[in-house]
Write a protein that holds these residues in place. Sequence first.
Motif, PDB file in Angstrom:
ATOM      1  N   LEU A 192       0.820  -1.203   0.000  1.00  0.00           N
ATOM      2  CA  LEU A 192       0.000   0.000   0.000  1.00  0.00           C
ATOM      3  C   LEU A 192       0.858   1.258   0.000  1.00  0.00           C
ATOM      4  CD1 LEU A 192      -2.751  -1.107   2.547  1.00  0.00           C
ATOM      5  CD2 LEU A 192      -3.123  -0.533   0.140  1.00  0.00           C
ATOM      6  N   GLN A 193       1.848   1.299   0.875  1.00  0.00           N
ATOM      7  CA  GLN A 193       2.651   2.504   1.038  1.00  0.00           C
ATOM      8  C   GLN A 193       3.500   2.800  -0.194  1.00  0.00           C
ATOM      9  OE1 GLN A 193       4.667   2.600   4.790  1.00  0.00           O
ATOM     10  NE2 GLN A 193       5.715   4.527   4.387  1.00  0.00           N
ATOM     11  N   ASN A 194       3.918   1.766  -0.915  1.00  0.00           N
ATOM     12  CA  ASN A 194       4.777   1.951  -2.084  1.00  0.00           C
ATOM     13  C   ASN A 194       4.026   1.888  -3.407  1.00  0.00           C
ATOM     14  OD1 ASN A 194       7.684   2.042  -0.943  1.00  0.00           O
ATOM     15  ND2 ASN A 194       6.772   0.310   0.122  1.00  0.00           N
ATOM     16  N   ASP A 233      -0.164  -0.822  -9.760  1.00  0.00           N
ATOM     17  CA  ASP A 233       0.435  -1.431 -10.950  1.00  0.00           C
ATOM     18  C   ASP A 233      -0.445  -2.594 -11.430  1.00  0.00           C
ATOM     19  OD1 ASP A 233       2.525   0.356 -10.771  1.00  0.00           O
ATOM     20  OD2 ASP A 233       3.797  -1.008  -9.616  1.00  0.00           O
ATOM     21  N   ALA A 234       0.062  -3.311 -12.425  1.00  0.00           N
ATOM     22  CA  ALA A 234      -0.701  -4.429 -12.988  1.00  0.00           C
ATOM     23  C   ALA A 234      -0.978  -5.480 -11.925  1.00  0.00           C
ATOM     24  CB  ALA A 234       0.071  -5.045 -14.152  1.00  0.00           C
ATOM     25  N   MET A 266      -0.221 -12.842  -2.830  1.00  0.00           N
ATOM     26  CA  MET A 266      -0.751 -12.494  -4.150  1.00  0.00           C
ATOM     27  C   MET A 266      -1.966 -11.593  -3.951  1.00  0.00           C
ATOM     28  SD  MET A 266      -2.592 -14.837  -7.098  1.00  0.00           S
ATOM     29  CE  MET A 266      -1.201 -15.878  -7.500  1.00  0.00           C
ATOM     30  N   ALA A 267      -1.928 -10.385  -4.485  1.00  0.00           N
ATOM     31  CA  ALA A 267      -3.015  -9.425  -4.297  1.00  0.00           C
ATOM     32  C   ALA A 267      -3.651  -9.074  -5.629  1.00  0.00           C
ATOM     33  CB  ALA A 267      -2.498  -8.163  -3.621  1.00  0.00           C
TER      34      ALA A 267
END
Length: 438
Positions: free
Chosen positions: A92-94, A99-100, A132-133
């Motif tokens: 979350l922070q980065n 992104d994909a 895996m998100a």
Amino acid sequence: MEIKITRPQGTEDVTPKQIYKWHTVERIARETAESFGFHETRIPTFENTNLFLRSVGETTDVVQKEMYTVTAKETQFTLRPEGTAGTIRSMLQNGLLNDALPQKVFYILSCFRHERPQKGRLREFHQFGVEMAGSQGPASDAEIISLAKTILDRAGLQNIALNINSIGCPVCRAEYHKALKAYFEPKKEELCETCQTRLEKNPMRILDCKSPICAGIAKDAPVILDYLCDDCRTHFEKLQEYLKALHIDYSINPKIVRGLDYYTKTVFEFITTDIGAQGTVCGGGRYDGLIEQMGGKPTPAMGFAMGLERLIMTMEQQGCAFEEPKGCDLYIAPMDESAVPTTMQLGQQLRVSGYQVEYDVMQRGLKAQMKYANKIGAAFVMVLGENELQDKKAKLKNMETGEQIEIALDETFEDKFDDIAVQYMFHDIVEDFEKECQ
């Protein structure tokens, strides 16, 4: 009186004689994860305590009994008790979730829990984990389980059983909680003090209690699978279909709830009986609400963690193969001070090429140096004295066969040593192959 300082209880040293086992499992896990499209991430050893209170759950054993927390200038920090919360915080922070998708990461890290030290359970332990998100379908559940099984298979483990369960979503779990409360309420006074509190806040945690009394009471408790909503039931059935397509054997174990509150739907464990009561070598599941709970957009996710100590312990019990530690390729023995500069130059030359080279730094005599070369298992030994320096030639001794080969001490030295070493290695490979064929 001299004070003897020892390592803290519940921790272990990994000495050079043992580290090759860790290198073996770390390499297998890393290469397997990469083959599935996962990339390594690294996170801090400690986090803001609120991270674990919000994610792991206030009613879990981890939060209630096991976290190492310190206060620094009125801010509480906790040594990480597990890897998922910090990894999701990092995502979350980065901005990784921008992104994909799916985002697929793995990590190797140490974790800390204040538990009673015993076989297979330490206060500082190490995990390989993946997250895996972005994917909510049961195919990603099967993918994660397949990754875990592939690691265990490549490690050479046998007799590892996969247990799966579904603990539903917040909708169907609310009905299940009602059923659990109705079951445990008449037995409330028999439960441990911690579980009496859990009965009101999160009765599912009673099913994970380590107390033999609570475990006995929970034995006949209602089963979550009888309360799944249509969506969760379909998800679980599809997962089983995919596991069969992958030829992954499994058993449904409705008692699996995992020890952390963020899990939803699929949970699983790979277990063995080879290391005693602490037989879970890998556990994980889906946590679709965690990212939103931590301030992100609703994003489904899942993962697992694998205890490296338990994995190595199981491999040892089953006689699995570990990589052999790399030994000394060449020991150079200078006979006197005049040979030291050339010794250093030759050693550095071969080290740049990837060889492990040692030479005397203790000012030993030649006999003591040869004794040391034997102890470290040097493949070759080369003695440098006045004659060798003058003739610009020396003899390489193969310490296994006793054969001696003359080699020039000039610009061709590196290439010629390389040729000799390759022939030596090839001979060993052929010899090992012939032994296997007998």
